[in-house]
Design a protein around this motif. Structure first.
Motif, mmCIF file in Angstrom:
data_model
loop_
_atom_site.group_PDB
_atom_site.id
_atom_site.type_symbol
_atom_site.label_atom_id
_atom_site.label_comp_id
_atom_site.label_asym_id
_atom_site.label_seq_id
_atom_site.Cartn_x
_atom_site.Cartn_y
_atom_site.Cartn_z
ATOM 1 N N SER A 180 0.834 -1.191 0.000
ATOM 2 C CA SER A 180 0.000 0.000 0.000
ATOM 3 C C SER A 180 0.872 1.246 0.000
ATOM 4 O O SER A 180 1.944 1.258 0.604
ATOM 5 N N ALA A 181 0.413 2.281 -0.678
ATOM 6 C CA ALA A 181 1.076 3.581 -0.647
ATOM 7 C C ALA A 181 0.312 4.473 0.337
ATOM 8 O O ALA A 181 -0.910 4.403 0.421
ATOM 9 N N PHE A 182 1.034 5.273 1.077
ATOM 10 C CA PHE A 182 0.450 6.166 2.076
ATOM 11 C C PHE A 182 0.763 7.611 1.706
ATOM 12 O O PHE A 182 1.770 7.880 1.052
ATOM 13 N N PRO A 183 -0.057 8.562 2.149
ATOM 14 C CA PRO A 183 0.254 9.972 1.903
ATOM 15 C C PRO A 183 1.565 10.367 2.579
ATOM 16 O O PRO A 183 1.936 9.794 3.604
ATOM 17 N N GLN A 184 2.258 11.326 2.017
ATOM 18 C CA GLN A 184 3.538 11.776 2.558
ATOM 19 C C GLN A 184 3.411 12.231 4.011
ATOM 20 O O GLN A 184 4.338 12.053 4.791
ATOM 21 N N ASP A 185 2.276 12.787 4.406
ATOM 22 C CA ASP A 185 2.114 13.304 5.763
ATOM 23 C C ASP A 185 1.498 12.284 6.737
ATOM 24 O O ASP A 185 1.045 12.644 7.813
ATOM 25 N N THR A 186 1.517 10.993 6.388
ATOM 26 C CA THR A 186 0.947 9.977 7.268
ATOM 27 C C THR A 186 1.678 9.937 8.607
ATOM 28 O O THR A 186 2.897 10.152 8.667
ATOM 29 N N SER A 187 0.950 9.673 9.665
ATOM 30 C CA SER A 187 1.577 9.462 10.975
ATOM 31 C C SER A 187 1.712 7.971 11.260
ATOM 32 O O SER A 187 2.236 7.575 12.294
ATOM 33 N N TYR A 188 1.262 7.141 10.328
ATOM 34 C CA TYR A 188 1.282 5.688 10.530
ATOM 35 C C TYR A 188 2.699 5.145 10.677
ATOM 36 O O TYR A 188 2.916 4.149 11.347
ATOM 37 N N PHE A 189 3.677 5.798 10.049
ATOM 38 C CA PHE A 189 5.068 5.349 10.138
ATOM 39 C C PHE A 189 5.779 5.930 11.356
ATOM 40 O O PHE A 189 6.985 5.781 11.501
ATOM 41 N N GLY A 190 5.056 6.617 12.221
ATOM 42 C CA GLY A 190 5.648 7.226 13.397
ATOM 43 C C GLY A 190 6.166 8.619 13.083
ATOM 44 O O GLY A 190 5.891 9.195 12.042
ATOM 45 N N ASP A 191 6.927 9.147 14.018
ATOM 46 C CA ASP A 191 7.501 10.479 13.858
ATOM 47 C C ASP A 191 8.726 10.415 12.951
ATOM 48 O O ASP A 191 9.383 9.404 12.848
ATOM 49 N N GLY A 192 9.036 11.523 12.327
ATOM 50 C CA GLY A 192 10.258 11.603 11.536
ATOM 51 C C GLY A 192 10.010 11.415 10.052
ATOM 52 O O GLY A 192 8.886 11.448 9.571
ATOM 53 N N GLN A 193 11.087 11.200 9.333
ATOM 54 C CA GLN A 193 11.061 11.152 7.876
ATOM 55 C C GLN A 193 11.162 9.741 7.312
ATOM 56 O O GLN A 193 11.519 9.567 6.153
ATOM 57 N N GLN A 194 10.857 8.738 8.095
ATOM 58 C CA GLN A 194 10.940 7.355 7.627
ATOM 59 C C GLN A 194 10.092 7.193 6.367
ATOM 60 O O GLN A 194 8.920 7.549 6.347
ATOM 61 N N GLN A 195 10.681 6.672 5.295
ATOM 62 C CA GLN A 195 9.994 6.572 4.009
ATOM 63 C C GLN A 195 9.343 5.212 3.768
ATOM 64 O O GLN A 195 8.707 5.012 2.742
ATOM 65 N N PHE A 196 9.496 4.284 4.680
ATOM 66 C CA PHE A 196 8.897 2.965 4.531
ATOM 67 C C PHE A 196 8.670 2.381 5.914
ATOM 68 O O PHE A 196 9.235 2.842 6.897
ATOM 69 N N MET A 197 7.838 1.368 5.981
ATOM 70 C CA MET A 197 7.690 0.602 7.213
ATOM 71 C C MET A 197 7.466 -0.845 6.811
ATOM 72 O O MET A 197 6.674 -1.131 5.914
ATOM 73 N N VAL A 198 8.161 -1.734 7.467
ATOM 74 C CA VAL A 198 8.020 -3.159 7.200
ATOM 75 C C VAL A 198 7.049 -3.746 8.211
ATOM 76 O O VAL A 198 7.100 -3.437 9.398
ATOM 77 N N ASN A 199 6.155 -4.587 7.722
ATOM 78 C CA ASN A 199 5.226 -5.334 8.555
ATOM 79 C C ASN A 199 5.724 -6.771 8.589
ATOM 80 O O ASN A 199 5.849 -7.411 7.546
ATOM 81 N N TYR A 200 6.039 -7.264 9.790
ATOM 82 C CA TYR A 200 6.486 -8.650 9.947
ATOM 83 C C TYR A 200 5.365 -9.474 10.543
ATOM 84 O O TYR A 200 4.774 -9.098 11.566
ATOM 85 N N ARG A 201 5.062 -10.615 9.920
ATOM 86 C CA ARG A 201 4.125 -11.583 10.469
ATOM 87 C C ARG A 201 4.807 -12.271 11.638
ATOM 88 O O ARG A 201 5.982 -12.627 11.543
ATOM 89 N N VAL A 202 4.089 -12.464 12.728
ATOM 90 C CA VAL A 202 4.656 -13.153 13.891
ATOM 91 C C VAL A 202 3.692 -14.252 14.342
ATOM 92 O O VAL A 202 2.502 -14.203 14.045
ATOM 93 N N ASP A 203 4.224 -15.237 15.049
ATOM 94 C CA ASP A 203 3.384 -16.357 15.460
ATOM 95 C C ASP A 203 2.789 -16.194 16.855
ATOM 96 O O ASP A 203 1.802 -16.843 17.181
ATOM 97 N N ASP A 204 3.372 -15.347 17.703
ATOM 98 C CA ASP A 204 2.844 -15.134 19.058
ATOM 99 C C ASP A 204 3.204 -13.718 19.485
ATOM 100 O O ASP A 204 4.251 -13.485 20.092
ATOM 101 N N LEU A 205 2.347 -12.769 19.143
ATOM 102 C CA LEU A 205 2.627 -11.352 19.365
ATOM 103 C C LEU A 205 2.870 -11.043 20.840
ATOM 104 O O LEU A 205 3.831 -10.349 21.176
ATOM 105 N N ASP A 206 2.026 -11.548 21.725
ATOM 106 C CA ASP A 206 2.167 -11.235 23.145
ATOM 107 C C ASP A 206 3.498 -11.733 23.709
ATOM 108 O O ASP A 206 4.177 -11.011 24.438
#
Length: 126
Positions: A56-82
């Motif tokens: 998915s592409a996100f708007p340049q001003d998204t807060s979904y990637f956290g604070d700062g200028q990070q240009q990507f975010m990786v989503n890792y599948r995990v087997d036991d999040l807790d």
């Protein structure tokens, strides 16, 4: 028509690639290969039948990637999040206090050793 059929890799910039690879191996359980990276096979899918990769592409001003200028975010599948979050917390890894339980899985966010926001996703069993 020729087309993209999936995500073939995720590549991170780092000032110290070996230390970053070691951090991911130590804290997220990624098994490193000879090339100091990892190859995930669909046979690693947990739980079975939940395999997919989102893009998915996100708007340049998204807060979904956290604070700062990070240009990507990786989503890792995990087997036991807790359990993984408990282990990361014990190791002093920054964990966003926000959690999300959606109809298709549980989500949490951390920062890696380079300060990149990383999304962790535990898919729900079908």
């Amino acid at each position: 028509m020729a087309r993209v059929t999936g995500i073939g890799g995720v590549f991170l910039r780092s000032n110290d690639p070996k230390a970053t690879a070691k951090w991911y191996a130590e804290h997220l359980g990624i098994t490193l290969s000879d090339f100091n990276g990892a190859a995930f096979q669909w046979s690693d899918e947990v739980p079975a039948g939940t395999g997919m990769t989102a893009w998915s592409a996100f708007p340049q001003d998204t807060s979904y990637f956290g604070d700062g200028q990070q240009q990507f975010m990786v989503n890792y599948r995990v087997d036991d999040l807790d359990a993984l979050l408990a282990s990361l917390s014990a190791a002093g890894v920054w964990i966003d206090p926000k959690r999300d339980d959606a109809s298709y899985g549980k989500f949490a966010w951390i920062k890696d050793c380079d300060g990149n926001r990383v999304e962790l996703w535990q898919p729900l069993e079908s």
